[in-house]
Design a protein around this motif. Structure first.
Motif, PDB file in Angstrom:
ATOM      1  N   THR A  12      -5.750  35.789  33.271  1.00  0.00           N
ATOM      2  CA  THR A  12      -5.654  35.410  31.861  1.00  0.00           C
ATOM      3  C   THR A  12      -4.345  35.924  31.270  1.00  0.00           C
ATOM      4  N   LEU A  13      -3.944  35.300  30.182  1.00  0.00           N
ATOM      5  CA  LEU A  13      -2.784  35.773  29.434  1.00  0.00           C
ATOM      6  C   LEU A  13      -3.268  36.587  28.243  1.00  0.00           C
ATOM      7  N   ARG A  14      -2.437  37.542  27.850  1.00  0.00           N
ATOM      8  CA  ARG A  14      -2.811  38.493  26.812  1.00  0.00           C
ATOM      9  C   ARG A  14      -1.665  38.666  25.815  1.00  0.00           C
ATOM     10  N   PRO A  15      -1.964  39.330  24.688  1.00  0.00           N
ATOM     11  CA  PRO A  15      -0.891  39.750  23.787  1.00  0.00           C
ATOM     12  C   PRO A  15      -0.245  41.026  24.326  1.00  0.00           C
ATOM     13  N   SER A  16       0.840  41.445  23.691  1.00  0.00           N
ATOM     14  CA  SER A  16       1.468  42.720  24.039  1.00  0.00           C
ATOM     15  C   SER A  16       1.772  43.474  22.748  1.00  0.00           C
ATOM     16  N   ALA A  17       2.387  44.617  22.885  1.00  0.00           N
ATOM     17  CA  ALA A  17       2.779  45.394  21.711  1.00  0.00           C
ATOM     18  C   ALA A  17       3.818  44.649  20.884  1.00  0.00           C
ATOM     19  N   HIS A  18       4.501  43.665  21.478  1.00  0.00           N
ATOM     20  CA  HIS A  18       5.603  42.982  20.802  1.00  0.00           C
ATOM     21  C   HIS A  18       5.293  41.547  20.398  1.00  0.00           C
ATOM     22  N   VAL A  19       4.192  41.005  20.881  1.00  0.00           N
ATOM     23  CA  VAL A  19       3.778  39.652  20.502  1.00  0.00           C
ATOM     24  C   VAL A  19       2.251  39.618  20.495  1.00  0.00           C
ATOM     25  N   LYS A  20       1.686  39.109  19.433  1.00  0.00           N
ATOM     26  CA  LYS A  20       0.233  39.183  19.246  1.00  0.00           C
ATOM     27  C   LYS A  20      -0.533  37.961  19.756  1.00  0.00           C
ATOM     28  N   ARG A  21       0.167  36.994  20.347  1.00  0.00           N
ATOM     29  CA  ARG A  21      -0.503  35.818  20.895  1.00  0.00           C
ATOM     30  C   ARG A  21      -0.792  36.040  22.386  1.00  0.00           C
ATOM     31  N   ASN A  22      -1.761  35.339  22.919  1.00  0.00           N
ATOM     32  CA  ASN A  22      -2.134  35.445  24.324  1.00  0.00           C
ATOM     33  C   ASN A  22      -1.172  34.633  25.190  1.00  0.00           C
ATOM     34  N   ILE A  23       0.031  35.191  25.428  1.00  0.00           N
ATOM     35  CA  ILE A  23       1.062  34.443  26.156  1.00  0.00           C
ATOM     36  C   ILE A  23       1.724  35.263  27.263  1.00  0.00           C
ATOM     37  N   MET A  24       1.173  36.446  27.600  1.00  0.00           N
ATOM     38  CA  MET A  24       1.809  37.304  28.607  1.00  0.00           C
ATOM     39  C   MET A  24       0.778  37.884  29.574  1.00  0.00           C
ATOM     40  N   VAL A  25       1.221  38.121  30.801  1.00  0.00           N
ATOM     41  CA  VAL A  25       0.448  38.963  31.716  1.00  0.00           C
ATOM     42  C   VAL A  25       0.582  40.405  31.233  1.00  0.00           C
ATOM     43  N   ALA A  26       1.821  40.820  30.974  1.00  0.00           N
ATOM     44  CA  ALA A  26       2.161  42.121  30.400  1.00  0.00           C
ATOM     45  C   ALA A  26       3.623  42.029  29.984  1.00  0.00           C
ATOM     46  N   ASP A  27       4.081  43.015  29.287  1.00  0.00           N
ATOM     47  CA  ASP A  27       5.488  43.055  28.900  1.00  0.00           C
ATOM     48  C   ASP A  27       6.309  43.609  30.063  1.00  0.00           C
ATOM     49  N   PHE A  28       7.444  42.983  30.372  1.00  0.00           N
ATOM     50  CA  PHE A  28       8.306  43.487  31.445  1.00  0.00           C
ATOM     51  C   PHE A  28       8.667  44.956  31.219  1.00  0.00           C
ATOM     52  N   ARG A  29       8.842  45.343  29.957  1.00  0.00           N
ATOM     53  CA  ARG A  29       9.192  46.747  29.652  1.00  0.00           C
ATOM     54  C   ARG A  29       8.145  47.711  30.196  1.00  0.00           C
ATOM     55  N   THR A  30       6.896  47.308  30.117  1.00  0.00           N
ATOM     56  CA  THR A  30       5.808  48.167  30.597  1.00  0.00           C
ATOM     57  C   THR A  30       5.921  48.391  32.097  1.00  0.00           C
ATOM     58  N   LEU A  31       6.352  47.366  32.836  1.00  0.00           N
ATOM     59  CA  LEU A  31       6.479  47.494  34.284  1.00  0.00           C
ATOM     60  C   LEU A  31       7.714  48.298  34.699  1.00  0.00           C
ATOM     61  N   LYS A  32       8.714  48.349  33.834  1.00  0.00           N
ATOM     62  CA  LYS A  32       9.982  48.987  34.197  1.00  0.00           C
ATOM     63  C   LYS A  32      10.143  50.400  33.638  1.00  0.00           C
ATOM     64  N   TRP A  33       9.070  51.040  33.222  1.00  0.00           N
ATOM     65  CA  TRP A  33       9.156  52.364  32.592  1.00  0.00           C
ATOM     66  C   TRP A  33       9.862  53.390  33.468  1.00  0.00           C
ATOM     67  N   ALA A  34       9.669  53.341  34.775  1.00  0.00           N
ATOM     68  CA  ALA A  34      10.182  54.382  35.676  1.00  0.00           C
ATOM     69  C   ALA A  34      11.703  54.367  35.788  1.00  0.00           C
ATOM     70  N   LYS A  35      12.354  53.260  35.402  1.00  0.00           N
ATOM     71  CA  LYS A  35      13.812  53.203  35.500  1.00  0.00           C
ATOM     72  C   LYS A  35      14.504  53.986  34.395  1.00  0.00           C
ATOM     73  N   LYS A  36      13.737  54.423  33.382  1.00  0.00           N
ATOM     74  CA  LYS A  36      14.317  55.208  32.297  1.00  0.00           C
ATOM     75  C   LYS A  36      14.735  56.586  32.809  1.00  0.00           C
ATOM     76  N   ASP A  37      15.691  57.183  32.124  1.00  0.00           N
ATOM     77  CA  ASP A  37      16.110  58.542  32.439  1.00  0.00           C
ATOM     78  C   ASP A  37      14.913  59.487  32.322  1.00  0.00           C
ATOM     79  N   VAL A  38      14.894  60.516  33.147  1.00  0.00           N
ATOM     80  CA  VAL A  38      13.784  61.455  33.153  1.00  0.00           C
ATOM     81  C   VAL A  38      13.549  62.062  31.766  1.00  0.00           C
ATOM     82  N   GLU A  39      14.601  62.242  30.990  1.00  0.00           N
ATOM     83  CA  GLU A  39      14.448  62.802  29.639  1.00  0.00           C
ATOM     84  C   GLU A  39      13.778  61.827  28.675  1.00  0.00           C
ATOM     85  N   HIS A  40      13.645  60.561  29.078  1.00  0.00           N
ATOM     86  CA  HIS A  40      12.988  59.553  28.249  1.00  0.00           C
ATOM     87  C   HIS A  40      11.688  59.069  28.882  1.00  0.00           C
ATOM     88  N   GLY A  41      11.123  59.859  29.793  1.00  0.00           N
ATOM     89  CA  GLY A  41       9.830  59.548  30.373  1.00  0.00           C
ATOM     90  C   GLY A  41       9.840  58.769  31.664  1.00  0.00           C
TER      91      GLY A  41
END
Length: 136
Positions: A42-71
């Motif tokens: 199914t498709l769902r909303p995300s923190a950035h769009v409230k309609r059911n049009i996403m599996v998830a936000d790409f940002r959510t999947l890419k969290w680990a690429k952030k600098d360690v000081e940013h989580g």
């Protein structure tokens, strides 16, 4: 599954495999490459769009690429990361990425949605020709 969202990224980190009899038992680093594949029926909303049009936000999947000081894990000493400690093999890191990513995906789900149809596969390359996959 009708939809599979794929995201790839890299991060640079150092580690020591404690007790390893060889070069990996010394401090060294890798440019890790990660592929996240999140499937959903199914498709769902995300923190950035409230309609059911996403599996998830790409940002959510890419969290680990952030600098360690940013989580994230970029430029981290992996042995200092809670839940990893001295066990920093590709297998353990792939499982860690899976669990932490699913926590983030579930945190973004709307009330009443348990995400039961969501399936995540994580592939982690430690070198260009050595990788590990983890899924549940």
């Amino acid at each position: 599954m009708p939809w599979t969202l794929r995201a790839e990224f890299t991060f640079d980190s150092a580690h020591v495999i404690t007790g390893y009899d060889g070069p990996c038992g010394r401090l060294h680093g890798h440019t890790y490459r990660v592929r996240m594949e999140l499937s959903s029926e199914t498709l769902r909303p995300s923190a950035h769009v409230k309609r059911n049009i996403m599996v998830a936000d790409f940002r959510t999947l890419k969290w680990a690429k952030k600098d360690v000081e940013h989580g994230g894990l970029d430029h981290a000493f992996l042995n200092d990361v809670p839940d990893l400690g001295d066990d920093t093999t590709a297998e353990v890191i792939a499982a860690y990425l899976h669990h932490k990513t699913m926590e983030r995906v579930r945190a973004d789900l709307p009330d009443g949605d348990d995400g039961g149809d969501l399936k995540l596969r994580v592939t982690l390359w430690e070198t260009p020709d050595s990788s590990c996959e983890y899924w549940e």
